[in-house]
Design a protein around this motif. Structure first.
Motif, PDB file in Angstrom:
ATOM      1  N   ASP A  50       0.829  -1.198   0.000  1.00 59.46           N
ATOM      2  CA  ASP A  50       0.000   0.000   0.000  1.00 59.46           C
ATOM      3  C   ASP A  50       0.865   1.249   0.000  1.00 59.46           C
ATOM      4  OD1 ASP A  50      -2.868  -1.071   0.407  1.00 59.46           O
ATOM      5  OD2 ASP A  50      -1.716  -2.153   1.922  1.00 59.46           O
ATOM      6  N   THR A  51       2.019   1.160   0.687  1.00 55.02           N
ATOM      7  CA  THR A  51       2.897   2.313   0.815  1.00 55.02           C
ATOM      8  C   THR A  51       4.343   1.833   0.875  1.00 55.02           C
ATOM      9  OG1 THR A  51       1.193   3.432   2.150  1.00 55.02           O
ATOM     10  CG2 THR A  51       3.394   4.380   2.199  1.00 55.02           C
ATOM     11  N   GLY A  68      10.236   0.504  -5.823  1.00 51.63           N
ATOM     12  CA  GLY A  68       9.056   1.240  -6.257  1.00 51.63           C
ATOM     13  C   GLY A  68       8.828   1.150  -7.749  1.00 51.63           C
ATOM     14  N   LYS A  73       5.014   1.825  -7.706  1.00 54.83           N
ATOM     15  CA  LYS A  73       4.586   2.620  -6.552  1.00 54.83           C
ATOM     16  C   LYS A  73       5.583   3.746  -6.325  1.00 54.83           C
ATOM     17  CE  LYS A  73       1.803   1.661  -3.810  1.00 54.83           C
ATOM     18  NZ  LYS A  73       0.364   1.972  -3.639  1.00 54.83           N
TER      19      LYS A  73
END
Length: 206
Positions: A50-51, A68, A73
């Motif tokens: 999610d993060t 990432g 992300k």
């Protein structure tokens, strides 16, 4: 459930030059970038995040950005995840540091800061602040949340102590190798360490 996938950065230039790192901002080596690529591929096969939150220091930033990119992300940078502020030791060759800034007889106490740097209490405080804020911001979510944290060996040890509510004067240290992965969970108020310092991805092809 909240799940934390906690990762140490890959090999940095200071690692192979035998230097004190801490706040000295060395980049990854070519091997370090290869380690991060292998890690990112391994993570993509197993997790969705999610993060992704990272220390802004180059060695962690590069590692997090490689992850990432593979996971599609963006990365959030947080200064609380920076390594121990080792003051005058930062960037020095270890033999030079031992000569010019020797530790006090019996070692530096937990509450004693290195010149122009932090004490271990200061470092623990930063880890406590980061973890408490992160847990507070996610605890009311109805969904399972998985957060990737990219940081440094010393700070990861302090996050581990904070996660398990260890005494501030504990001498427990957590081993974190290059791109070592730790998995911790909070499930119905139970704190669970699923595994520590997994590096099986380093045996894989990029």
């Amino acid at each position: 459930m909240i799940e934390f996938v906690v990762i140490r950065h890959g090999q940095s230039l200071a690692d192979i030059e035998g230097r004190h790192e801490g706040r000295a901002d060395f980049p990854l080596t070519d091997l370090g970038r290869e380690q991060a690529e292998k890690l990112a591929k391994w993570l993509k096969q197993r997790y969705n995040f999610d993060t992704i939150i990272s220390s802004p220091l180059k060695r962690a930033r590069e590692t997090a950005e490689i992850i990432g990119s593979k996971m599609n992300k963006s990365v959030i940078f947080n200064e609380d995840l920076m390594e121990w502020n080792n003051g005058v030791l930062a960037g020095l060759l270890r033999e030079d540091a031992n000569r010019d800034y020797p530790e006090p007889e019996g070692g530096r106490k937990y509450f004693q800061a290195v010149q122009n740097g932090e004490s271990m209490i200061d470092l623990r405080s930063r880890a406590e602040h980061f973890l408490a804020d992160l847990i507070h911001s996610t605890k009311d979510s109805k969904d399972n949340i998985r957060i990737c944290i990219v940081s440094h060996g010393g700070l990861i040890t302090m996050l581990y102590r904070s996660f398990l509510n260890m005494p501030i004067d504990t001498n427990v240290w957590l081993s974190s190798g290059d791109t070592g992965v730790h998995l911790w969970q909070i499930n119905n108020d139970k704190k669970i360490v699923m595994f520590t310092n997994i590096q099986e991805h380093l045996r894989c092809d990029v």
